[in-house]
Write an enzyme that holds these catalytic residues in place. Structure first.
Site, short mmCIF file in Angstrom:
data_model
loop_
_atom_site.label_atom_id
_atom_site.label_comp_id
_atom_site.label_asym_id
_atom_site.label_seq_id
_atom_site.Cartn_x
_atom_site.Cartn_y
_atom_site.Cartn_z
N ASP A 67 55.46 76.16 79.19
CA ASP A 67 55.29 77.31 78.29
C ASP A 67 54.99 78.59 79.05
O ASP A 67 54.72 78.58 80.25
CB ASP A 67 54.19 77.01 77.26
CG ASP A 67 52.95 76.38 77.87
OD1 ASP A 67 52.78 76.47 79.10
OD2 ASP A 67 52.15 75.81 77.12
N ASN A 136 42.02 71.81 70.37
CA ASN A 136 42.50 71.51 69.01
C ASN A 136 43.64 70.48 69.04
O ASN A 136 44.31 70.25 68.03
CB ASN A 136 42.95 72.79 68.29
CG ASN A 136 44.12 73.47 69.01
OD1 ASN A 136 44.66 72.95 69.99
ND2 ASN A 136 44.51 74.64 68.50
N HIS A 138 46.43 70.70 70.89
CA HIS A 138 47.79 71.20 71.17
C HIS A 138 48.30 70.66 72.51
O HIS A 138 47.53 70.37 73.42
CB HIS A 138 47.88 72.74 71.08
CG HIS A 138 47.23 73.50 72.19
ND1 HIS A 138 46.61 74.71 71.98
CD2 HIS A 138 47.10 73.27 73.51
CE1 HIS A 138 46.15 75.18 73.12
NE2 HIS A 138 46.43 74.31 74.07
N GLU A 143 50.93 73.96 68.36
CA GLU A 143 49.62 74.04 67.74
C GLU A 143 49.56 73.19 66.48
O GLU A 143 50.59 72.91 65.86
CB GLU A 143 49.34 75.51 67.33
CG GLU A 143 49.35 76.50 68.48
CD GLU A 143 48.01 76.55 69.21
OE1 GLU A 143 47.25 75.57 69.17
OE2 GLU A 143 47.73 77.59 69.83
C1 F6R Z 1 49.45 75.10 79.49
C2 F6R Z 1 49.53 74.35 78.25
C3 F6R Z 1 48.34 74.17 77.39
C4 F6R Z 1 47.11 73.72 78.17
C5 F6R Z 1 45.92 73.56 77.24
C6 F6R Z 1 44.66 73.19 78.01
O1 F6R Z 1 50.72 75.12 80.15
O2 F6R Z 1 50.57 73.90 77.92
O3 F6R Z 1 48.65 73.21 76.40
O4 F6R Z 1 47.39 72.51 78.82
O5 F6R Z 1 45.69 74.74 76.55
O6 F6R Z 1 44.28 74.27 78.78
P1 F6R Z 1 43.11 74.16 79.85
O7 F6R Z 1 43.58 73.23 80.92
O8 F6R Z 1 42.93 75.55 80.37
O9 F6R Z 1 41.92 73.63 79.13
#
Ligand code: F6R
Length: 243
Positions: A67, A136, A138, A143
């Site tokens: 992403d 959450n 995701h 989401e």
């Molecule tokens: C990032 C992504 C997100 C993160 C998630 C956790 O490329 O796809 O889904 O993996 O937001 O983020 P952190 O590791 O910062 O807690």
């Protein structure tokens, strides 16, 4: 689903890097799906160290990131382009032409999303997809919602994700409100999936994932449909110390 519980973050990062290195050694032309965020930083650090010690050769590897924020300039230090350069790409020998990240600058994001899917297909598909998990639930920026989107698409970030990611920006207002993300089907089509999670704030999301119930209110639970998922987490995310 295979679950590996590690004592702490460093052990989790080393284990994840070891799995990545093993994949690349088995097949030097591996197509890797990569994630950003704070969770995989330690894994990338280990991978860079292994490269410096001559233990991994990335010259045949192709990568597709999950992403990118939208809109965002590649030169913005908070962009995932910038993150990947800093954490991995500028330290190892992945050929530039083999690196793919959704385009946060695309004038026509829908067209860019279709092209991204086509590039993944042309590469033969993702062999190993690394994922983090949102508090959450995701994955990528898929989401929680009433329905999920299958393929790479432009999406709105939820309030909770904007708040969670504000820690990387000067203020919450600066967090982009949209992102381009692989869809749930794009992720599930990877041959293998490696999900990393650390810290107590990920415990609820991990518990939902391991409950074997599938719900669009926790997109990560769709990983229960995949035949080859490994979850590597620390004790806090797993909840081993819960009374
Ligand atoms: C990032 C992504 C997100 C993160 C998630 C956790 O490329 O796809 O889904 O993996 O937001 O983020 P952190 O590791 O910062 O807690």
């Amino acid at each position: 689903m295979r679950v590996i519980v590690c004592d702490h973050y460093d052990e989790m990062s080393k284990e994840a890097a070891r799995i990545m290195a093993h994949e690349i050694t088995l097949c030097p032309k591996r197509v890797l799906g990569l994630a950003t965020g704070s969770t995989p930083v330690g894994m990338y650090r280990e991978m860079c160290a292994m490269y410096k010690r001559g233990e991994i050769d990335f010259s045949g590897v192709t990568t597709f990131n999950l992403d990118e924020y939208y809109p965002i300039r590649r030169s913005n230090p908070q962009s995932y382009h910038y993150f990947m350069q800093e954490q991995l790409f500028r330290h190892v020998n992945i050929p530039e032409k083999n690196i793919h990240i959704p385009d946060g600058e695309a004038a026509d994001p829908e067209k860019a999303c279709k092209e991204y899917e086509a590039e993944i297909a042309e590469s033969g598909g993702i062999d190993l997809q690394v994922l983090g998990i949102g508090v959450n639930g995701h994955i990528g920026f898929n989401e929680p919602a009433g329905s999920l989107v299958a393929r790479t698409h432009l999406t709105d970030l939820t309030e909770s994700t904007i708040k969670a990611n504000a820690r990387f920006f000067k203020s919450e207002d600066e967090v982009p409100k949209h992102a381009v993300t692989m869809g749930v089907a794009t992720i599930l089509q990877a041959k293998k999936i490696l999900l990393l999670a650390n810290g107590k704030n990920k415990h609820d999301a991990i518990r939902a994932l391991l409950s074997e119930r599938i719900s669009t209110s926790n997109p990560a639970t769709f990983l229960n449909l995949h035949p080859d998922v490994t979850v590597i987490c620390d004790k806090e995310a797993y909840g081993e110390n819960d009374s």
